[in-house]
Design a protein around this motif. Sequence first.
Motif, PDB file in Angstrom:
ATOM      1  N   LEU A 136      47.740  40.143  30.833  1.00  0.00           N
ATOM      2  CA  LEU A 136      48.568  41.094  30.092  1.00  0.00           C
ATOM      3  C   LEU A 136      50.041  40.708  30.185  1.00  0.00           C
ATOM      4  CD1 LEU A 136      48.311  44.954  30.465  1.00  0.00           C
ATOM      5  CD2 LEU A 136      50.410  43.800  31.077  1.00  0.00           C
ATOM      6  N   ASP A 287      45.313  44.548  39.186  1.00  0.00           N
ATOM      7  CA  ASP A 287      45.312  44.282  37.757  1.00  0.00           C
ATOM      8  C   ASP A 287      44.216  45.050  37.041  1.00  0.00           C
ATOM      9  OD1 ASP A 287      43.346  42.741  38.932  1.00  0.00           O
ATOM     10  OD2 ASP A 287      43.500  41.173  37.415  1.00  0.00           O
ATOM     11  N   ARG A 288      43.671  46.072  37.652  1.00  0.00           N
ATOM     12  CA  ARG A 288      42.702  46.890  36.933  1.00  0.00           C
ATOM     13  C   ARG A 288      42.663  48.342  37.420  1.00  0.00           C
ATOM     14  NH1 ARG A 288      40.873  43.167  33.246  1.00  0.00           N
ATOM     15  NH2 ARG A 288      42.367  41.988  34.447  1.00  0.00           N
ATOM     16  N   HIS A 373      44.402  46.664  26.644  1.00  0.00           N
ATOM     17  CA  HIS A 373      43.894  45.384  27.141  1.00  0.00           C
ATOM     18  C   HIS A 373      42.634  45.571  27.972  1.00  0.00           C
ATOM     19  CE1 HIS A 373      47.758  43.341  26.099  1.00  0.00           C
ATOM     20  NE2 HIS A 373      48.200  44.567  26.262  1.00  0.00           N
ATOM     21  N   ASN A 480      44.893  37.992  20.378  1.00  0.00           N
ATOM     22  CA  ASN A 480      45.973  37.439  21.213  1.00  0.00           C
ATOM     23  C   ASN A 480      46.270  35.985  20.846  1.00  0.00           C
ATOM     24  OD1 ASN A 480      45.125  39.036  24.414  1.00  0.00           O
ATOM     25  ND2 ASN A 480      46.129  39.792  22.598  1.00  0.00           N
ATOM     26  N   GLU A 672      35.504  40.736  28.983  1.00  0.00           N
ATOM     27  CA  GLU A 672      36.854  40.175  28.852  1.00  0.00           C
ATOM     28  C   GLU A 672      37.406  40.621  27.500  1.00  0.00           C
ATOM     29  OE1 GLU A 672      39.474  39.297  30.542  1.00  0.00           O
ATOM     30  OE2 GLU A 672      38.583  37.479  31.386  1.00  0.00           O
ATOM     31  N   SER A 674      40.067  39.850  25.777  1.00  0.00           N
ATOM     32  CA  SER A 674      40.337  38.683  24.940  1.00  0.00           C
ATOM     33  C   SER A 674      40.191  37.414  25.761  1.00  0.00           C
ATOM     34  CB  SER A 674      41.758  38.761  24.355  1.00  0.00           C
ATOM     35  OG  SER A 674      42.171  37.500  23.883  1.00  0.00           O
ATOM     36  N   GLY A 675      41.064  37.266  26.748  1.00  0.00           N
ATOM     37  CA  GLY A 675      41.182  35.994  27.447  1.00  0.00           C
ATOM     38  C   GLY A 675      42.232  35.186  26.715  1.00  0.00           C
TER      39      GLY A 675
HETATM   40  O1  NBX Z   1      44.943  41.245  29.208  1.00  0.00           O
HETATM   41  C1  NBX Z   1      44.069  41.271  30.315  1.00  0.00           C
HETATM   42  C2  NBX Z   1      42.641  41.219  29.828  1.00  0.00           C
HETATM   43  O2  NBX Z   1      41.758  41.292  30.926  1.00  0.00           O
HETATM   44  C3  NBX Z   1      42.439  39.913  29.082  1.00  0.00           C
HETATM   45  O3  NBX Z   1      41.154  39.855  28.551  1.00  0.00           O
HETATM   46  C4  NBX Z   1      43.471  39.791  27.970  1.00  0.00           C
HETATM   47  O4  NBX Z   1      43.428  38.516  27.397  1.00  0.00           O
HETATM   48  C5  NBX Z   1      44.876  40.022  28.507  1.00  0.00           C
HETATM   49  C6  NBX Z   1      45.908  40.053  27.403  1.00  0.00           C
HETATM   50  O5  NBX Z   1      45.531  40.926  26.391  1.00  0.00           O
HETATM   51  N1  NBX Z   1      44.353  42.468  31.101  1.00  0.00           N
HETATM   52  C7  NBX Z   1      45.203  42.384  32.135  1.00  0.00           C
HETATM   53  O6  NBX Z   1      45.721  41.328  32.450  1.00  0.00           O
HETATM   54  N2  NBX Z   1      45.487  43.554  32.781  1.00  0.00           N
HETATM   55  C8  NBX Z   1      46.345  43.649  33.817  1.00  0.00           C
HETATM   56  O7  NBX Z   1      46.908  42.697  34.285  1.00  0.00           O
HETATM   57  C9  NBX Z   1      46.631  45.000  34.388  1.00  0.00           C
HETATM   58  C10 NBX Z   1      47.763  45.164  35.159  1.00  0.00           C
HETATM   59  C11 NBX Z   1      48.046  46.391  35.715  1.00  0.00           C
HETATM   60  C12 NBX Z   1      47.189  47.451  35.516  1.00  0.00           C
HETATM   61  C13 NBX Z   1      46.059  47.306  34.732  1.00  0.00           C
HETATM   62  C14 NBX Z   1      45.774  46.072  34.174  1.00  0.00           C
HETATM   63  N3  NBX Z   1      47.494  48.671  36.066  1.00  0.00           N
END
Ligand code: NBX
Length: 829
Positions: A136, A287-288, A373, A480, A672, A674-675
């Motif tokens: 992201l 990241d989630r 995302h 993306n 996923e 996008s990736g």
């Molecule tokens: O975003 C990512 C997805 O998992 C990928 O598939 C996608 O390509 C990318 C861009 O669209 N998501 C992601 O990186 N999320 C985080 O980093 C994130 C950070 C903080 C948070 C939640 C998610 N609180």
Amino acid sequence: GFGERKAKAERMFSLMDGFLKNDPFSLQKDILHHVEYTVARSRFNFDDYEAYQALSHSVRDRLIERWHDTHTYFKRTKPKRLYFLSLEFLMGRSLSNSVINLGIQDQYAEALSQLGFEFDVLAEQEGDAALGNGGLARFSACQMDSLATLDYPAWGYGLRYEYGLFRQIIVDGFQHEQPDYWLNFGNPWEIERIHVTYEVKFYGTVEDVDRNGEKHEVWIPGETVEAVAYDNPIPGYGTRNTINLRLWAAKPSNHFDLEAYNTGDYINSIVNRQRTESISNVLYPDDRSHQGKEMRLKQQYFFVSASLQDIIRRFKEAHNNFDELPEKVALHLNDTHPSLSIAEIMRILVDEEQLDWNKAWNIVCKIFSFTTHTVVAEGLEKIPTDLLGSLLPRHLQILYKINSNFMEELKKRIGLDYNRLSRMSIVEEGAVKSIRMANLSIICSHTVNGVSKLHSDTLKMRTFKDFYELWPEKFQYTTNGVTQRRWIVVSNPSLCALLSKWLGTEAWIRNADLLTGLRDHVDNTGFRHEWKMVKRLNKMRLAEYIETMSGVKVSLDAMFDVQVKRIHEYKRQLLNIFGIIHRYDCLKNMDKNDRTKVVPRVCIIGGKAAPGYEIAKKIIKLCHAVAEKINNDADIGDLLKLVFIPDYNVSVAEMVIPGADLSQHLSTAGHEASGTGSMKFLMNGCLLLATADGSTVEIIEEIGSDNLFLFGAKVQEVAELREKGGALKVPLQFARVLRMVRDGYFGDKDYFKSLCDTVEVGNDFYLLGSDFGSYLEAQAAADKAFVEPEKWTKMSILSAAGSGRFSSDRTIREYAERTWKIDPCQCPF
Ligand code: NBX
């Protein structure tokens, strides 16, 4: 008057001797000037780091000129502006990217060599700006590059964390986190704006006030913090436009708590002041998952409040009627993290600007767009109402009012379907009553974007089905992309030169669709030879890095097989490791004569695990345990190596990606969104081994299924496979590998038990077992292709040739035209 100001400005400009000059001689003078006066080192004695600092300051000066001109031009022409709101930006290094986008790379190289320095050596001195987690955040950075290059009148807004994403160090195979105090040695790429500050308020109460005989609610806040702007110029390529990424830092407000000073509690009141600074201290490394932490909520509101005050101030400078807001301002929510903006702008319009609620709501609904995302509903952000109500009492009221209006409207549309009403509500009742930030964002945005076609289908059919049925026209997708400036021009200069030579132009740097022209040369043996040489050069660079980082010597003839990304169960690094164990096991059981037919492999894995994510940390440890065994097995030699690259970040990616032959993207189909990593590998002529997930489906459309190694269950099959549970068929090889780990073949038997449990039949949510057979087949197909270098090279060329659609330039143009409705605004030279 104007004439006077202009004359004054012209006199100053002539005193300045016009704009800075970019010939190598002038550059040398400027660099030395900065050595002497900015870095304050003697010209007789400065090291590489100090040379880097001086060099950066000379580049910064050139950025500032264009950045000034761009903003003066925007101010004069008053175009509709895009404000890109994101809590994360993974910018990486800035030096090379800046001189390339400014178009003065060669001049700098020459200037430095005359001073006895090498540009590339100094560029290595720079640390990464890692103000984000993963995909992201890097995607935000790529989008900023494209917005600048395509001349869009855009601003980025973010937070200036003092501690970026933690540094990963590996001790005895285990991940440890170290703080990334990245501003320690100063940051030449930012401009501190001590006078661009706003007060941000927290806590307090809501009170009724009388306004012209009407009762109104007004927030009486309890705590004030100041937000200071730090501006980061973002240069476009092949244009004078240089846009701004404004990052906010917290500092104590000058509104003294007089009470405390007067009661003599001087020391404590200073200590309390310091505490407020901590708001922008540290990036959350998850990241989630969302943990409902107060500090995280404070960060979000701090960011939102400062950005909106800045945006509204700028709007009011040029316009006097809020009806014009939708024609002049587009606000983009990068995921739900900045979605408190919705409540905040309602508060500003209704409580401060005294607009009627309905009028304000109609305006607000025309300015927001939203990209999500995330795939699964469990990943969506929720904020407990207790927390929100204490930190931002007025905002909670506003959110309740938005929700009750929405619920009324919804009842008229769908009747009293209470299940559906409660699913769509912004407020989640339950054990912990909370606010669903995604529902809020969808309700208020005119457009909801998925990040790939497949992702958007999932959003419509599953995650946001109810909303899709209500407002089908809101749902869009914009696949993306990544910027070829960073991912080819900066990170792979030899490929860059080769592309320009054979395409006969450098125009692909601004128009990646031109890469399809490579298809015309795929049968040319001379071209293919040069292509192979470029890959070999990049493999050498990577091999050297591997040797210094891990002490492992690797053969350049081996296939460099890479999986780099955040560590996650759904990304299935464990599937990769199990495949490696299987390969090792086969080699051990193989007749010595047959070994000569085996394709040697260097397996490279890298990525960070969120600090609290135990299973992900065990995957890292297992990778090290397996590597230890394989790499020290003299019997195996160069046939198989496994290396873990520590502290994977943007600058490591810039070196790893160009050197990869094969890259793996193994997410269970449907997980996923996008990736984007795959797109960077694709551009660099690296073949993909992947599931039909996220953007891979669209990559196949561009390069054809013959040019990558596809495997695994399709998204439609996943649910059915999961239902089979314990009856799911799993190949014997998988059971055997799992047994080896369980039995302690790689040591640490007890430690790996819980990891093994996650993929045991009946418990294998991400379907490693059921996809293993197909995975091994894809790996075998990759081996088979690799032994035919001409075939492999053709596939490699066709991968790069089909990567044009995955340029973030295409992404940004689609957003600009369909979602933001903004036009380019090119600053004249
Ligand atoms: O975003 C990512 C997805 O998992 C990928 O598939 C996608 O390509 C990318 C861009 O669209 N998501 C992601 O990186 N999320 C985080 O980093 C994130 C950070 C903080 C948070 C939640 C998610 N609180």
